[in-house]
Each structure stands twice: as structure tokens, then as C-alpha cells.
Design an enzyme around this catalytic site. Structure first.
Site, PDB file in Angstrom:
ATOM      1  CE1 TYR A  74     -40.087  86.162 -23.811  1.00  0.00           C
ATOM      2  CE2 TYR A  74     -38.066  84.869 -23.620  1.00  0.00           C
ATOM      3  CZ  TYR A  74     -39.339  85.037 -24.144  1.00  0.00           C
ATOM      4  OH  TYR A  74     -39.861  84.100 -24.990  1.00  0.00           O
ATOM      5  CB  CYS A  75     -41.676  90.752 -21.524  1.00  0.00           C
ATOM      6  SG  CYS A  75     -42.978  91.987 -21.741  1.00  0.00           S
TER       7      CYS A  75
END
Length: 275
Positions: A146-147
Site C-alpha cells: 500500500y502507498c
């Protein structure tokens, strides 16, 4: 060679790693903006601020454009998470009691700090902190995390930390979240489900990450050692000392407190508008 940004004559330490569950992540972003301003004005030394937030998902601005955002948010809230939108770049990340956030706040007064310098300084700091463990900490994008970004920190291809930056009025805040303990893949699964509910298979102009939970782990998992936030705090302070800086502990001054009220209000308004 020590990175020049890590060679500060003095470090002002603001430790908010044990404030507790009532500490709202919106406050953190307002505090960093406040400190950017005073560091940028030269009224504060360079700052190292440490912070921990309980069960919070911090969204990026792009996340607020998900077609089914409200459904995705109510899913997170049902899982017991608070949801906020930050003012720096990037996408959704998970914060909880096993995640240590560190902000390094530098003045850009004498010469400008290019974006890579800020990222490299934080990467160097983390490498120094874990130099006792015989591991190679890489900075490159971990696809499936994620990110994701070009400064994802990983060991053996598994991401444990992500770095972002924010610039305000002559100050630069380089912010990192480090998953110290707990399950990296469980955190990733939460965000995977957030995107699944927020997109429902719809095509969007912006490409959201397709999350593979196995690409993420905590340092406790990677180093096979039960690490704690307290241990990491000690390691951080010892590392900064070994780099030659003088450390002193501090809280916000009266002037910073009133600046903080202004930035806090802005964070509240931004969140009301975007969520």
C-alpha cells in the site's frame, strides 16, 4: 559518510510516541506544519518528532476520489479504525500501536533541500538504526504494497516502511512510518479490502494500487525478534547521538501552540470537505 542533513549541531526531540488512543492523527499533521514553519523561520532547531496513533487509516488526497468512498470508509470504521485525510502526498496507510512514525524537520533557509536529499537522509537514518542486524535495507518501489513509492524501505523484497515529504514556509518535514511489530500482511489486507469496496471493479482515471498482502511485513517479522516502540525510540536517540548531534527534549512553545491552532483548524476543515 554521514548524510549532511543528519549532521545537525542540535536536535530538538519531541516525543509523542506514547500519548495514547485519544491522540488524533490530524493533530500530528498540524503539528508537523507548525514545526516546519518555526524551523523554517529559524526560531527552532531541526526537529525529530516521534508519534504513534491507535487504529487509524490515513488517506491520501487521491483516495478521496474513489467512486464508492463512503462505503469503503464505513467498512474501515466497522473494523474499529478512524479515517483521516493527510495534507502530504501518497495513498492510504495504516497506523496502529505497532507503527512508529518519525518526522525529521529541517530548515531550507541557507540552501534548498531537493526531494531526493530528504528521502536519502531518512533512509540513511533507518540503515544506521538497524546496522546491528546484518540486513540489507533497500529503497525501491515494492509493487503490491500500500502507498507504493520509489522510497519504500524493504528487506528481502518485503516492505516495512514508507516515506513522504511536506514543505511549508521554509521548512521540510520528511515523514516515515515504520511497521515495528504486528502483522504487515494483515495491515495490507485491510487496505486491500478498502480499495475493493471503494472501487467495486470500476475503471478510474487514477490507478489505485492492486495490493498483495504478502509484500508487506513488520520489522519484528523480518528480523524474527520481538521489537517494541520503546526499544526503537531508544535506538533512534542513540543513533542520533552517535551521529554527533546534541539532543534535547522539548514540547511546543507558546508561539507554536497558537500556530498549531491555525493548522489544526485547517486540517479539520480539509477533512470535513473531503470526507
Amino acid at each position: 559518510m554521514i548524510h549532511e542533513l543528519l549532521r545537525q549541531p542540535k536536535w530538538r526531540i519531541i516525543d509523542q510516541s506514547h500519548v495514547g488512543p485519544m491522540f488524533d492523527a490530524k493533530q500530528s499533521f498540524a503539528i508537523d506544519d507548525t514545526l516546519c514553519t518555526t524551523v523554517g523561520q529559524g526560531v527552532s532547531d531541526a526537529v525529530v518528532r516521534t508519534w504513534v496513533h491507535h487504529d487509524t487509516v490515513v488517506l491520501g488526497i487521491q483516495d478521496t476520489k474513489l467512486p464508492y468512498l463512503q462505503e469503503a470508509i464505513s467498512f474501515l470504521e466497522k473494523q474499529g479504525y478512524r479515517v483521516i485525510v493527510r495534507n502530504s502526498g501518497g495513498l492510504a496507510v495504516v497506523l496502529d500501536e505497532g507503527v512508529l512514525n518519525i518526522s525529521l524537520i529541517f530548515p531550507e533557509t541557507t540552501k534548498s533541500i531537493d526531494i531526493h536529499q530528504g528521502y536519502d537522509a531518512m533512509w540513511e537514518l533507518v540503515k544506521y538504526m538497524f546496522s546491528a542486524y546484518n540486513v540489507n535495507i533497500e529503497a525501491r518501489e515494492i509493487v503490491g504494497s500500500y502507498c507504493p513509492g520509489s522510497y519504500d524501505l524493504s528487506i528481502g523484497g518485503k516492505k516495512f516502511a514508507g516515506i513522504s515529504q511536506r514543505r511549508v514556509r521554509g521548512g521540510v518535514a520528511v515523514q516515515i512510518y515504520i511497521c515495528i511489530s504486528g502483522s504487515g500482511s494483515a495491515r495490507a489486507e485491510l487496505i486491500q479490502q478498502f480499495y475493493e469496496r471503494g472501487l467495486k471493479g470500476e475503471k478510474t482515471k487514477f490507478t489505485y494500487p492492486s495490493i498483495v498482502p504478502e509484500t508487506m511485513a513488520s520489522l519484528s517479522e523480518l528480523l524474527q525478534e520481538p521489537l517494541t516502540i520503546q526499544m526503537m525510540m531508544l535506538t533512534l536517540l542513540r543513533t542520533l547521538q552517535s551521529l554527533g548531534g546534541k539532543l534535547y527534549s522539548s514540547s511546543l512553545t507558546a508561539e507554536e501552540q497558537s500556530l498549531y491552532e491555525y493548522y489544526w483548524q485547517r486540517m479539520i476543515e480539509r477533512n470535513e470537505k473531503m470526507l
